[in-house]
Design an enzyme around this catalytic site. Structure first.
Site, PDB file in Angstrom:
ATOM      1  CG  HIS A 248      -2.745  -1.372  -1.592  1.00  0.00           C
ATOM      2  ND1 HIS A 248      -2.541  -1.389  -0.230  1.00  0.00           N
ATOM      3  CD2 HIS A 248      -3.764  -2.247  -1.838  1.00  0.00           C
ATOM      4  CE1 HIS A 248      -3.393  -2.248   0.328  1.00  0.00           C
ATOM      5  NE2 HIS A 248      -4.150  -2.772  -0.621  1.00  0.00           N
ATOM      6  CB  CYS A 291       2.549   2.291   1.168  1.00  0.00           C
ATOM      7  SG  CYS A 291       1.587   1.707   2.568  1.00  0.00           S
TER       8      CYS A 291
END
EC number: 3.4.22.55
Length: 424
Positions: A248, A291
């Site tokens: 992430h 991301c």
């Protein structure tokens, strides 16, 4: 990705109800340093905020960013306000927050905990998340195609303008793959992340690299692994290096399993010419599957007409060109970094096939590395990502888009010359 849902709903609402006052009166300069120290924002985010003209616009940009910075952002912000002598603002939002918290508790006692929430605030684990849990397109992924080898003729014709890349192994490769995260952090299991890791490991081995993989590392462990890897004496005997980070992330950083950030600039610094002399003048490749924000690219309709494929030329200026060769190196050079998505946006991942970006990367590199240099292959990856579209009928994410990008300080063509062995 730790998105807007990381902040408690009454914290978000307290900020929203006091937004105008905060936008007018907030003094950001010192406060942002405290927020960096508390690991809430990054230096890159500060630069993005400071790029706005005027204190009001900068405050608005900061307030837009703050709810996306996780469950600790609100308390850290209040502490930073007090530490920078802006107690009146801290007291104002804390008073609002207390009132909202009491109101929500009363409603939950009366009606239960299933209160409807605004979409951006809904963080229920049962709700499909865009990038992590929801399968955005159908079907299982194909097996990785075999890497096609370059010919001796191609090597002879292209070696003069390319980086030397004939060592055995071609270089050392490091993959850091985080899938499981600490239960108290708002970072969900990266379903499909194991596919990405296995695909990259196989690709790098087929390209001739010696691969090391670490799974589920904290931010500190990731930085330690990168530092140890950068200092390996074996780099002196090989021609290149690869680092892949799969986790992430947000703009400027990727998350460890403990929910803390590894700053990408720190990772790059470990491999620059000052800190990694064994890789000076050698190509260093970075691939970041994470991301860089939480905005969903909804795409736009393409207007009718012929698609443009040619770009107009431009005039080149010879002004201030350096005539003499320098004996010194810039601190950072000979690097290329591929990102799964653009700044501020979310990266897509299929729960069975892995991420869009890694799937495209492995396919293109296996097929085209025999006769295409890395920068051009990343353009082909961009083309594949541009053409792809999310498949999640009945959800807000149906037909969503993604766009990958890369940045480069390479100084020569970077051909991987797969399968080529000198003298054979």
């Amino acid at each position: 990705m730790l998105g807007a849902c990381g902040m408690q709903r009454y914290h978000q609402e307290a900020l929203k109800k006091n937004r105008v006052m905060l936008a007018r009166e907030l003094v950001l300069k010192e406060l942002m340093e405290h927020m960096i120290e508390k690991d809430i924002i990054t230096i890159e985010m500060v630069e993005m905020i400071q790029a706005k003209s005027g204190s009001f616009s900068q405050n608005v940009e900061f307030l837009n960013l703050l709810p996306k910075r996780g469950p600790n952002a609100f308390s850290a912000f209040c502490e930073a306000l007090q530490e920078t002598k802006q107690q009146h603002l801290a007291e104002m939002i804390l008073k609002t927050e207390s009132s909202l918290r009491h109101g929500i508790a009363t409603l939950e006692q009366r009606y239960g905990s299933n209160l409807p929430l605004p979409l951006s605030e809904s963080c229920n684990s049962k709700r499909p998340r865009l990038i992590v849990e929801h399968s955005l397109d159908s079907g299982d992924g194909p097996p990785i195609p075999p890497v096609k080898h370059c010919t001796p003729e191609f090597y002879r014709d292209h070696q003069h303008l390319a980086y030397k890349l004939i060592s055995e192994p071609r270089g050392l490769a490091l993959i850091l793959s985080n899938i499981h995260f600490s239960s108290e952090k708002d970072l969900e299991y990266r379903s499909g992340g194991d596919v990405d890791c296995a695909s990259l490991e196989l690709l790098f081995k087929h390209l001739g690299y010696q691969v090391t993989v670490f799974h589920d590392q904290s931010a500190e462990e990731m930085e330690s692994a990168l530092e140890r890897f950068s200092k390996l004496p074996d780099h002196q005997d090989v021609d290149s290096c690869i680092v892949a980070l799969l986790s992430h992330g947000v703009e400027g950083g990727v998350y460890g399993t403990d929910g803390k950030l590894l700053q990408l600039q720190e990772a790059f610094r470990l491999f620059d010419n000052a800190n990694c002399p064994n890789l000076q003048n050698k190509p260093k490749m970075f691939f970041i599957q994470a991301c860089r924000g939480d905005e969903t690219d909804r795409g736009v309709d393409q207007r009718d007409g012929k698609e443009r494929s040619d770009s107009p030329g431009c005039e080149e200026s010879d002004a201030n060109k350096e005539e003499n060769l320098k004996l010194r190196l810039p601190t950072r050079s000979d690097m290329i970094c591929g990102y799964a998505c653009l700044k501020g946006t979310a990266a897509m991942r299929n729960t069975k096939r892995g991420s869009w970006y890694i799937e495209a990367l492995t396919t293109v590199f296996a097929e085209d590395s025999r006769d295409t240099h890395v920068a051009d292959m990343l353009v082909k990856v961009n083309r594949q990502i541009k053409q792809r579209e999310g498949y999640a009928p009945g959800t807000e994410f149906h037909r969503c888009k993604e766009m990958s990008e890369y940045c480069s300080t390479l100084c020569r063509d970077l051909y991987l010359f797969p399968g080529y062995v000198p003298g054979k």
